[in-house]
Design a protein around this motif. Structure first.
Motif, short mmCIF file in Angstrom:
data_model
loop_
_atom_site.label_atom_id
_atom_site.label_comp_id
_atom_site.label_asym_id
_atom_site.label_seq_id
_atom_site.Cartn_x
_atom_site.Cartn_y
_atom_site.Cartn_z
N GLU A 145 0.88 -1.40 -0.15
CA GLU A 145 0.00 -0.05 0.12
C GLU A 145 0.88 1.26 -0.18
N ARG A 146 2.05 1.31 0.79
CA ARG A 146 2.84 2.45 0.85
C ARG A 146 3.39 2.61 -0.63
N LEU A 147 3.77 1.51 -1.18
CA LEU A 147 4.61 1.58 -2.44
C LEU A 147 3.63 2.20 -3.55
N VAL A 148 2.18 1.54 -3.55
CA VAL A 148 1.25 2.17 -4.47
C VAL A 148 1.15 3.64 -4.46
N ASN A 149 0.72 4.07 -2.97
CA ASN A 149 0.63 5.40 -2.73
C ASN A 149 1.76 6.33 -3.08
N GLY A 150 2.98 5.90 -3.07
CA GLY A 150 4.15 6.57 -3.30
C GLY A 150 4.11 6.54 -4.97
N LEU A 151 3.81 5.73 -5.57
CA LEU A 151 3.99 5.61 -7.03
C LEU A 151 2.90 6.64 -7.54
N ALA A 152 1.53 6.44 -6.81
CA ALA A 152 0.63 7.43 -7.34
C ALA A 152 1.04 8.85 -7.12
N ASP A 153 1.75 9.25 -6.16
CA ASP A 153 2.26 10.55 -5.89
C ASP A 153 3.40 10.93 -7.06
N GLU A 154 4.19 10.10 -7.29
CA GLU A 154 5.25 10.23 -8.33
C GLU A 154 4.46 10.67 -9.57
N TYR A 155 3.55 9.74 -9.85
CA TYR A 155 2.86 9.93 -11.11
C TYR A 155 2.12 11.21 -11.26
N LYS A 156 1.72 11.70 -10.03
CA LYS A 156 1.24 13.15 -10.31
C LYS A 156 2.10 14.33 -10.51
N ARG A 157 3.34 13.98 -9.66
CA ARG A 157 4.91 14.85 -9.94
C ARG A 157 5.18 14.77 -11.39
N TRP A 158 5.27 13.60 -11.91
CA TRP A 158 5.67 13.51 -13.25
C TRP A 158 4.69 14.24 -14.47
N THR A 159 3.51 13.99 -13.90
CA THR A 159 2.41 14.41 -15.12
C THR A 159 2.80 16.14 -14.90
N ALA A 160 2.91 16.88 -13.83
CA ALA A 160 3.17 18.05 -13.82
C ALA A 160 4.13 18.71 -14.44
N THR A 161 5.48 17.78 -14.37
CA THR A 161 6.60 18.10 -14.74
C THR A 161 6.44 18.17 -16.35
N VAL A 162 6.00 17.19 -16.84
CA VAL A 162 5.75 17.14 -18.39
C VAL A 162 4.85 18.04 -18.89
#
Length: 94
Positions: A38-55
């Motif tokens: 669960e921690r990994l999935v939540n961390g990856l979801a946050d990374e997805y949001k960050r990468w989307t904003a960066t793109v």
């Protein structure tokens, strides 16, 4: 006969208790793995949001790149060491 039956039942009980403890330990290990997942999935979801904003930001900067280069070259031309009359002369000759 009764003692043998008691011993057999006691052995069966000990086996069942050991099996119960093994299953409880396995369940605890599974719950721990679930928490980590669960921690990994939540961390990856946050990374997805960050990468989307960066793109998105990089796409915006790409659109502005030509204008920024034009503005920078105009500024360099404006502050160049050549005087206005010399630049006009170069422009007329070229």
């Amino acid at each position: 006969d009764i003692e043998a039956e008691c011993q057999r039942l006691e052995d069966k009980l000990n086996g069942a208790v050991a099996e119960k403890e093994r299953v409880e330990a396995q369940a605890a290990a599974c719950l721990e793995k679930l928490g980590l997942a669960e921690r990994l999935v939540n961390g990856l979801a946050d990374e997805y949001k960050r990468w989307t904003a960066t793109v998105k930001d990089l796409k915006d900067l790409t659109l502005k790149l030509i204008g920024n280069c034009l503005l920078a070259s105009a500024f360099v031309g404006y502050i160049s060491p050549f005087s206005m009359s010399f630049r006009v002369q170069l422009w007329k000759e070229g």
